[in-house]
Enzyme design. Structure first.
Site, PDB file in Angstrom:
ATOM      1  N   LEU A 171       7.723  19.583   7.043  1.00  0.00           N
ATOM      2  CA  LEU A 171       8.979  18.945   6.216  1.00  0.00           C
ATOM      3  C   LEU A 171       8.692  19.155   4.629  1.00  0.00           C
ATOM      4  CD1 LEU A 171      10.674  16.240   8.612  1.00  0.00           C
ATOM      5  CD2 LEU A 171      11.551  18.735   8.074  1.00  0.00           C
TER       6      LEU A 171
ATOM      7  N   CYS B 146      -3.838  12.678  13.607  1.00  0.00           N
ATOM      8  CA  CYS B 146      -4.791  11.500  13.771  1.00  0.00           C
ATOM      9  C   CYS B 146      -4.353  10.879  14.814  1.00  0.00           C
ATOM     10  CB  CYS B 146      -4.275  10.775  12.495  1.00  0.00           C
ATOM     11  SG  CYS B 146      -2.789   9.832  12.567  1.00  0.00           S
TER      12      CYS B 146
ATOM     13  N   ARG C 276       1.265  14.476  13.285  1.00  0.00           N
ATOM     14  CA  ARG C 276       1.717  14.518  12.001  1.00  0.00           C
ATOM     15  C   ARG C 276       2.015  15.626  11.160  1.00  0.00           C
ATOM     16  NH1 ARG C 276      -0.342   8.742  10.135  1.00  0.00           N
ATOM     17  NH2 ARG C 276       1.122   8.537   8.682  1.00  0.00           N
TER      18      ARG C 276
ATOM     19  N   ASP D 266       5.253   0.589  12.088  1.00  0.00           N
ATOM     20  CA  ASP D 266       4.170   0.256  11.725  1.00  0.00           C
ATOM     21  C   ASP D 266       4.378  -1.407  12.215  1.00  0.00           C
ATOM     22  OD1 ASP D 266       3.580   2.261  10.294  1.00  0.00           O
ATOM     23  OD2 ASP D 266       3.656   1.578   8.230  1.00  0.00           O
TER      24      ASP D 266
ATOM     25  N   ARG E 224      -4.701  10.767   4.935  1.00  0.00           N
ATOM     26  CA  ARG E 224      -3.586  11.653   5.001  1.00  0.00           C
ATOM     27  C   ARG E 224      -2.728  11.481   3.773  1.00  0.00           C
ATOM     28  NH1 ARG E 224      -2.017  14.021   9.073  1.00  0.00           N
ATOM     29  NH2 ARG E 224       0.061  14.138   8.251  1.00  0.00           N
TER      30      ARG E 224
ATOM     31  N   LYS F 276       0.969  -1.080  -0.049  1.00  0.00           N
ATOM     32  CA  LYS F 276      -0.176   0.006  -0.187  1.00  0.00           C
ATOM     33  C   LYS F 276       0.936   1.328   0.076  1.00  0.00           C
ATOM     34  CE  LYS F 276      -1.643   1.481   4.097  1.00  0.00           C
ATOM     35  NZ  LYS F 276      -1.463   2.911   4.404  1.00  0.00           N
ATOM     36  N   ASN F 277       1.679   1.372   0.673  1.00  0.00           N
ATOM     37  CA  ASN F 277       2.746   2.606   0.957  1.00  0.00           C
ATOM     38  C   ASN F 277       3.751   2.490  -0.124  1.00  0.00           C
ATOM     39  OD1 ASN F 277       1.239   2.805   3.267  1.00  0.00           O
ATOM     40  ND2 ASN F 277       3.190   2.442   4.525  1.00  0.00           N
TER      41      ASN F 277
ATOM     42  N   ARG G 273      -8.397  -0.697   5.896  1.00  0.00           N
ATOM     43  CA  ARG G 273      -7.447   0.209   5.079  1.00  0.00           C
ATOM     44  C   ARG G 273      -6.212  -0.281   4.660  1.00  0.00           C
ATOM     45  NH1 ARG G 273      -5.195   4.503   8.451  1.00  0.00           N
ATOM     46  NH2 ARG G 273      -4.202   4.672   6.627  1.00  0.00           N
TER      47      ARG G 273
HETATM   48  C1  UD1 Z   1       4.846   6.738   6.220  1.00  0.00           C
HETATM   49  C2  UD1 Z   1       3.569   5.505   6.264  1.00  0.00           C
HETATM   50  C3  UD1 Z   1       3.354   5.388   7.611  1.00  0.00           C
HETATM   51  C4  UD1 Z   1       4.704   4.928   8.369  1.00  0.00           C
HETATM   52  C5  UD1 Z   1       5.559   6.102   8.506  1.00  0.00           C
HETATM   53  C6  UD1 Z   1       6.825   5.851   9.295  1.00  0.00           C
HETATM   54  C7  UD1 Z   1       2.669   5.964   4.037  1.00  0.00           C
HETATM   55  C8  UD1 Z   1       1.523   6.384   3.114  1.00  0.00           C
HETATM   56  N1  UD1 Z   1       2.708   5.930   5.333  1.00  0.00           N
HETATM   57  O1  UD1 Z   1       3.976   7.741   6.908  1.00  0.00           O
HETATM   58  O2  UD1 Z   1       2.523   4.097   7.547  1.00  0.00           O
HETATM   59  O3  UD1 Z   1       4.092   4.728   9.789  1.00  0.00           O
HETATM   60  O4  UD1 Z   1       6.074   6.456   7.051  1.00  0.00           O
HETATM   61  O5  UD1 Z   1       7.545   4.734   8.751  1.00  0.00           O
HETATM   62  O6  UD1 Z   1       3.867   5.638   3.577  1.00  0.00           O
HETATM   63  N2  UD1 Z   1       7.044  14.606  10.394  1.00  0.00           N
HETATM   64  C9  UD1 Z   1       7.201  15.887  10.609  1.00  0.00           C
HETATM   65  N3  UD1 Z   1       6.856  16.702   9.863  1.00  0.00           N
HETATM   66  C10 UD1 Z   1       6.452  16.314   8.456  1.00  0.00           C
HETATM   67  C11 UD1 Z   1       6.615  14.991   8.139  1.00  0.00           C
HETATM   68  C12 UD1 Z   1       6.756  14.136   9.299  1.00  0.00           C
HETATM   69  O7  UD1 Z   1       7.546  16.342  11.839  1.00  0.00           O
HETATM   70  O8  UD1 Z   1       6.743  17.295   7.683  1.00  0.00           O
HETATM   71  C13 UD1 Z   1       7.324  13.623  11.482  1.00  0.00           C
HETATM   72  C14 UD1 Z   1       6.012  12.612  11.817  1.00  0.00           C
HETATM   73  O9  UD1 Z   1       4.750  13.613  12.716  1.00  0.00           O
HETATM   74  C15 UD1 Z   1       6.423  11.599  12.634  1.00  0.00           C
HETATM   75  C16 UD1 Z   1       7.632  11.541  11.589  1.00  0.00           C
HETATM   76  O10 UD1 Z   1       8.129  12.448  11.199  1.00  0.00           O
HETATM   77  O11 UD1 Z   1       6.780  11.881  13.722  1.00  0.00           O
HETATM   78  C17 UD1 Z   1       7.636  10.047  10.806  1.00  0.00           C
HETATM   79  O12 UD1 Z   1       6.659  10.584   9.733  1.00  0.00           O
HETATM   80  P1  UD1 Z   1       6.809  10.304   8.090  1.00  0.00           P
HETATM   81  O13 UD1 Z   1       7.873   9.515   7.928  1.00  0.00           O
HETATM   82  O14 UD1 Z   1       6.377  11.514   7.557  1.00  0.00           O
HETATM   83  O15 UD1 Z   1       5.433   9.284   7.816  1.00  0.00           O
HETATM   84  P2  UD1 Z   1       4.459   9.287   6.955  1.00  0.00           P
HETATM   85  O16 UD1 Z   1       5.151   9.639   5.429  1.00  0.00           O
HETATM   86  O17 UD1 Z   1       3.367  10.026   7.255  1.00  0.00           O
END
Ligand code: UD1
Length: 421
Positions: free
Chosen positions: A127, A118, A123, A307, A94, A22-23, A400
């Site tokens: 970045l 969430c 989240r 995860d 998201r 999925k990801n 999901r």
């Molecule tokens: C993706 C995965 C999710 C997985 C996560 C971490 C998808 C669709 N989802 O989510 O299943 O749990 O990677 O492996 O691929 N953060 C910030 N600012 C930002 C972006 C992120 O502070 O702009 C923080 C987030 O709040 C979190 C951490 O960075 O604490 C990791 O998030 P991120 O790696 O971005 O996860 P996702 O891409 O949302």
């Protein structure tokens, strides 16, 4: 509302086939926005999140054909002209934010409802915004909307303060059509990033270094359509590995990439499970040794995946001795601990650390609620070994991310049924 009725099942035995990730599929589908050509994506899992991404692409003006006999989605993006994604769709997923980079690169503008927090944490998307700003985009964020615009994206150096998966993907996609070269430092290294880069390169992008912490992208004038098969889902793989161990079973997991689940393999072996890399897949046996406690700390790839934290915690409630679980990626990812404790697990959470006391108190079935996708899967796994019957509600979270979860578990001998309330 549907729920799962899970009964104590005995050892799971047999073979299971893992679906496409999925990801990986979500950003790849978003990346089709970058071209007017036709893209064919194979091995896409049939899941609600994928359906939402298809709806988003259609709302932007793309023609999307889904063929679920072959798990193939064809996207013809020649008609894309809309740059807005409304809250109705964003609130369902998201990952809607993945279209921001591609829309900016294709149309020079994107207007996307704020995804908001969430259940597992705030989240933020700072970045994503920082990286796109470095490429020259103007980004205005209000409480409910992200508005991005640019005349011409220009290659730049982007340093990510944390190796965010989504931010790396968004910036990488935008940079493919920027003028000049972009370097992303402290980039996420997840296999899904490598899969996205390989899809983009097949479209004519020039990306090097995906899978390391430094990704270099040489911008090109245009991308073309292509065909790509999505990698197997490493989190689904890990979940079935844990299902084999928690039930003290013997399961062959087909269509898995052992390299993508190294930390899960290492931790299962530390617990006493036996994991063999066979010709047809990964065989996990929980029936050979007495399973014992181990400690887990989640980290960005190649560390232990956040995860897999919840499913693994379910396993740790059934082993001999106390384990410590530390969550470093998300700030609030222990909601399932309370639900596991409703089954008798007696887990103590203090900030980002959870103490899991192990098998002193065997699990007993009870009604529990999925709080998020992986937390819900953890409850199902626990239900397979809890005495009596466990009712898992709010299963839309689970659906999901796990394709044919009930069918795949039943095929291994699990007693699980889906009922409509
Ligand atoms: C993706 C995965 C999710 C997985 C996560 C971490 C998808 C669709 N989802 O989510 O299943 O749990 O990677 O492996 O691929 N953060 C910030 N600012 C930002 C972006 C992120 O502070 O702009 C923080 C987030 O709040 C979190 C951490 O960075 O604490 C990791 O998030 P991120 O790696 O971005 O996860 P996702 O891409 O949302």
């Amino acid at each position: 509302m549907a729920k799962y009725i899970v009964e104590q099942s005995g050892p799971l035995v047999g073979e299971v086939e893992i679906s496409g990730a999925k990801n990986a599929a979500l950003p790849i589908l978003a990346a089709t926005v970058l071209t007017e050509g036709i893209c064919e994506i194979n091995d896409v899992p049939r899941l609600r999140d994928i359906d939402v991404m298809c709806r988003i692409l259609r709302s932007l003006g793309a023609k999307v054909d889904e063929d679920w006999e072959t798990h193939t989605i064809k996207v013809d993006g020649s008609g894309i002209s809309v740059s807005e994604v409304p809250y109705d769709l964003v609130k369902l997923m998201r990952a809607s934010i993945f279209v921001m980079g591609p829309l900016l690169a294709r149309l020079g503008k994107a207007s996307i409802a704020q995804p908001g927090g969430c259940s597992i944490g705030d989240r933020p998307i700072d970045l994503h915004a920082k990286g796109l700003r470095n490429l020259g985009a103007k980004i205005l964020m209000s409480d409910d909307l992200v508005n991005a615009s640019v005349d011409t994206l220009k290659g730049a150096l982007v340093y990510l303060d944390f190796p965010s998966v989504g931010a790396t993907e968004n910036i990488m996609m935008a940079a493919t059509l920027a003028e000049g070269s972009t370097t992303i430092e402290n980039a996420a290294e997840e296999p899904e990033i490598v899969d996205l880069a390989s899809f983009l390169n097949k479209m004519g992008a020039r990306i090097k270094g995906a899978g390391t912490d430094t990704i270099r992208i040489e911008g090109v004038k245009a991308l073309h359509g292509t065909r790509h098969a999505v990698i197997p889902d490493r989190i689904e793989t890990g979940t079935f590995m844990v299902a084999a161990a928690i039930t003290r079973g013997n399961v062959l997991i087909k269509n898995s990439v052992p390299d993508h689940v190294r930390p899960v393999i290492a931790k299962l072996i530390e617990c006493g499970a036996v994991v063999n890399d066979e010709l047809e897949g990964l065989r996990v046996r929980g029936d050979v040794n007495r399973l014992v406690a181990t400690d887990i700390k989640t980290l960005p790839y190649p560390g232990f995946p956040t995860d897999m934290q919840a499913p693994f915690m379910a396993l740790l409630t059934t082993v001999s001795g106390t384990s410590t679980v530390i969550e470093t990626v998300f700030e609030n990812r222990f909601m399932h601990a309370g639900e596991l404790s409703r089954l008798g697990a007696n887990i103590r959470v203090n900030g980002r650390t959870a103490m899991v006391p192990g098998d002193k108190r065997p699990l007993v079935g009870a009604p529990v609620m999925s709080t998020d996708l992986r937390g819900g899967a953890a409850l199902v796994l626990a239900g397979l070994v809890a005495k009596g019957k466990t009712e898992v509600s709010e299963i839309y979270h689970i659906e999901r991310g796990y394709e044919h979860f009930v069918e795949k578990l039943s095929g291994l001998g699990a007693k699980i049924t889906r009922v409509e309330d």
